[in-house]
Design a protein around this motif. Structure first.
Motif, PDB file in Angstrom:
ATOM      1  N   GLY A 167      29.863 115.056  26.873  1.00 17.45           N
ATOM      2  CA  GLY A 167      30.230 114.383  25.635  1.00 17.45           C
ATOM      3  C   GLY A 167      29.274 113.264  25.268  1.00 17.45           C
ATOM      4  N   GLN A 168      28.839 112.493  26.264  1.00 12.89           N
ATOM      5  CA  GLN A 168      27.930 111.377  25.994  1.00 12.89           C
ATOM      6  C   GLN A 168      26.595 111.877  25.453  1.00 12.89           C
ATOM      7  OE1 GLN A 168      27.808 109.411  29.779  1.00 12.89           O
ATOM      8  NE2 GLN A 168      29.806 108.425  29.518  1.00 12.89           N
ATOM      9  N   LEU A 209      23.123 113.325  20.434  1.00 13.42           N
ATOM     10  CA  LEU A 209      22.410 114.374  19.713  1.00 13.42           C
ATOM     11  C   LEU A 209      23.010 114.571  18.318  1.00 13.42           C
ATOM     12  CD1 LEU A 209      20.290 116.651  19.729  1.00 13.42           C
ATOM     13  CD2 LEU A 209      22.041 118.140  20.732  1.00 13.42           C
ATOM     14  N   ALA A 210      24.337 114.570  18.251  1.00 15.72           N
ATOM     15  CA  ALA A 210      25.002 114.761  16.957  1.00 15.72           C
ATOM     16  C   ALA A 210      24.704 113.607  16.008  1.00 15.72           C
ATOM     17  CB  ALA A 210      26.515 114.895  17.172  1.00 15.72           C
ATOM     18  N   GLU A 211      24.681 112.394  16.523  1.00 16.91           N
ATOM     19  CA  GLU A 211      24.386 111.235  15.677  1.00 16.91           C
ATOM     20  C   GLU A 211      22.993 111.351  15.075  1.00 16.91           C
ATOM     21  OE1 GLU A 211      24.361 106.331  15.915  1.00 16.91           O
ATOM     22  OE2 GLU A 211      24.619 107.523  17.732  1.00 16.91           O
ATOM     23  N   TRP A 212      22.027 111.755  15.897  1.00 21.07           N
ATOM     24  CA  TRP A 212      20.660 111.910  15.386  1.00 21.07           C
ATOM     25  C   TRP A 212      20.603 113.009  14.324  1.00 21.07           C
ATOM     26  CZ3 TRP A 212      17.674 116.423  15.991  1.00 21.07           C
ATOM     27  CH2 TRP A 212      16.392 116.323  15.467  1.00 21.07           C
ATOM     28  N   GLN A 213      21.310 114.115  14.554  1.00 24.95           N
ATOM     29  CA  GLN A 213      21.251 115.222  13.606  1.00 24.95           C
ATOM     30  C   GLN A 213      21.915 114.867  12.277  1.00 24.95           C
ATOM     31  OE1 GLN A 213      22.971 118.243  16.107  1.00 24.95           O
ATOM     32  NE2 GLN A 213      20.977 118.975  16.792  1.00 24.95           N
ATOM     33  N   VAL A 214      22.971 114.070  12.325  1.00 26.43           N
ATOM     34  CA  VAL A 214      23.595 113.625  11.076  1.00 26.43           C
ATOM     35  C   VAL A 214      22.650 112.690  10.318  1.00 26.43           C
ATOM     36  CG1 VAL A 214      25.477 112.250  10.099  1.00 26.43           C
ATOM     37  CG2 VAL A 214      25.970 113.979  11.828  1.00 26.43           C
ATOM     38  N   ASP A 215      21.949 111.829  11.054  1.00 25.12           N
ATOM     39  CA  ASP A 215      20.942 110.974  10.402  1.00 25.12           C
ATOM     40  C   ASP A 215      19.866 111.827   9.727  1.00 25.12           C
ATOM     41  OD1 ASP A 215      22.220 108.665  11.148  1.00 25.12           O
ATOM     42  OD2 ASP A 215      20.994 108.328  12.931  1.00 25.12           O
ATOM     43  N   LEU A 216      19.497 112.912  10.405  1.00 30.88           N
ATOM     44  CA  LEU A 216      18.511 113.832   9.825  1.00 30.88           C
ATOM     45  C   LEU A 216      19.048 114.449   8.540  1.00 30.88           C
ATOM     46  CD1 LEU A 216      15.824 115.429  10.160  1.00 30.88           C
ATOM     47  CD2 LEU A 216      17.126 117.119  11.455  1.00 30.88           C
ATOM     48  N   LEU A 217      20.309 114.850   8.557  1.00 26.60           N
ATOM     49  CA  LEU A 217      20.926 115.439   7.369  1.00 26.60           C
ATOM     50  C   LEU A 217      20.976 114.427   6.221  1.00 26.60           C
ATOM     51  CD1 LEU A 217      22.445 117.722   5.936  1.00 26.60           C
ATOM     52  CD2 LEU A 217      24.557 116.890   7.017  1.00 26.60           C
ATOM     53  N   ARG A 218      21.292 113.183   6.541  1.00 27.38           N
ATOM     54  CA  ARG A 218      21.330 112.140   5.502  1.00 27.38           C
ATOM     55  C   ARG A 218      19.960 111.940   4.874  1.00 27.38           C
ATOM     56  NH1 ARG A 218      23.980 106.932   8.023  1.00 27.38           N
ATOM     57  NH2 ARG A 218      23.417 106.153   5.957  1.00 27.38           N
TER      58      ARG A 218
END
Length: 342
Positions: free
Chosen positions: A91-92, A97-106
């Motif tokens: 989970g950690q 990884l998910a946080e970085w990918q959402v930033d990429l999407l933004r």
């Protein structure tokens, strides 16, 4: 405008979750055939937020994940005593990884505002993006799994968990000062360059990055030569890059315990302390590592007077350089305990 944003968010969520939210947590557990207490422990370990009993938040994919985990435990593939710890580590890492990918999407939506303005167009974009990311992640995971499996299958279980390794740290000198006088873009650029440099050098020399700690990287290597090449090459490439601060490094060699991708033991602590007393552009190594490197060839070692650092009295250390370089007399930096963050 708010209704359009809400509709777009719902559309993206549906794509990412693989379906609609259909079940409360009790209903999800009943459908999966898993006790609620076990599921809640697993969800907490994965970092999922707690939800009220009556909240309908779980999907068919959540049910299937619970069912699969329980089946692996029943088959003896997953040790029940280690499942929660494994989920916590998973989970950690995936959360970051998910946080970085959402930033990429933004960033993509910011550069293409027409995507965010149309719910259907945004949904189609995310539907195409997610499978591509999954394929890349799956490929990287399988390659790393294959590399580590080759070593693990050739090594006994006890040796794999407890063995001798080189542990090293390298950090950017003066990074705190740099953050105070830099804007966000400059800070991101330097951190990205540092991350790229360390990843490239460690991979080239068959080491492994244990973790990135802001302005610092922690790595391990199986042999003293690999560790030496990682540290020296990092410092050389940083010096050659005008956009990067100087680096300093500390390394130690000896018995470590590996668990869930991390390493533990006094060797880790010694390497960290050596980094704290190293001068810019310098690699400090423990005397044990210096002894291993002394007969390996293109390295020069200058033994320094023992130094007392936090947790270790009269720690023996040496400066490591390539043999074709002059090894100057380098004064030590006193070990100043870092102020704890409040």
């Amino acid at each position: 405008m708010t209704e359009e944003v809400d509709a777009a968010q719902r559309r993206v969520e549906q794509v990412l979750l693989g379906g609609d939210r259909l079940y409360t947590r009790q209903e999800a557990c009943d459908k999966a055939g898993v006790p609620l207490s076990r599921a809640e422990s697993l969800w907490r370990a994965l970092g999922f937020a707690s939800v009220p009993d009556e909240a309908v938040v779980f999907t068919d994919a959540d049910v299937e994940a619970l069912r699969t985990t329980d089946a692996l435990m029943s088959a003896g593939v997953l040790d029940p005593n280690l499942t929660i710890a494994t989920a916590r580590v998973l989970g950690q890492h995936l959360s970051r990884l998910a946080e970085w990918q959402v930033d990429l999407l933004r960033d993509v939506l910011k550069a293409n505002p027409e995507l965010g303005a149309d719910e259907r167009q945004l949904g189609r974009f995310v539907e195409g993006l997610v499978p591509a990311l999954e394929r890349i992640q799956n490929h990287a995971w399988r390659r790393h799994l294959a590399a580590y499996a080759g070593r693990a299958l050739a090594t006994s279980g006890e040796e794999l968990e407890s063995h001798s390794e080189v542990v090293g740290f390298a950090d950017m000198v003066g990074f705190t000062t740099f953050t105070r006088r830099s804007n966000e873009d400059q800070l991101v650029s330097v951190v990205d360059k540092f991350d790229a440099l360390t990843a490239e050098v460690v991979a080239e020399n068959r080491g492994r990055i244990v973790k990135m700690l802001g302005d610092e990287v922690m790595f391990v290597a199986d042999t003293p030569r690999q560790g030496a090449e990682i540290a020296l090459t990092m410092l050389e490439r940083a010096e050659a890059d005008p956009d990067l601060p100087s680096l300093r490094a500390g390394m130690a060699y000896g018995y470590v315990v590996s668990r869930f991708g991390d390493v533990y033991g006094s060797v880790v602590n010694i390497a960290a302390r050596l980094t704290s007393v190293a001068r810019p552009g310098t690699v400090m190594v423990s005397r044990e590592l210096a002894d291993e490197l002394s007969d390996l060839g293109p390295y020069a070692l200058r033994h320094r007077r023992p130094v007392s650092v936090r947790g270790f009295s009269r720690l023996r250390l040496s400066v490591l350089r390539r043999s074709d370089e002059e090894v100057p007399s380098i004064p030590l930096v006193p070990d100043v305990p870092r102020r704890r963050r409040r």
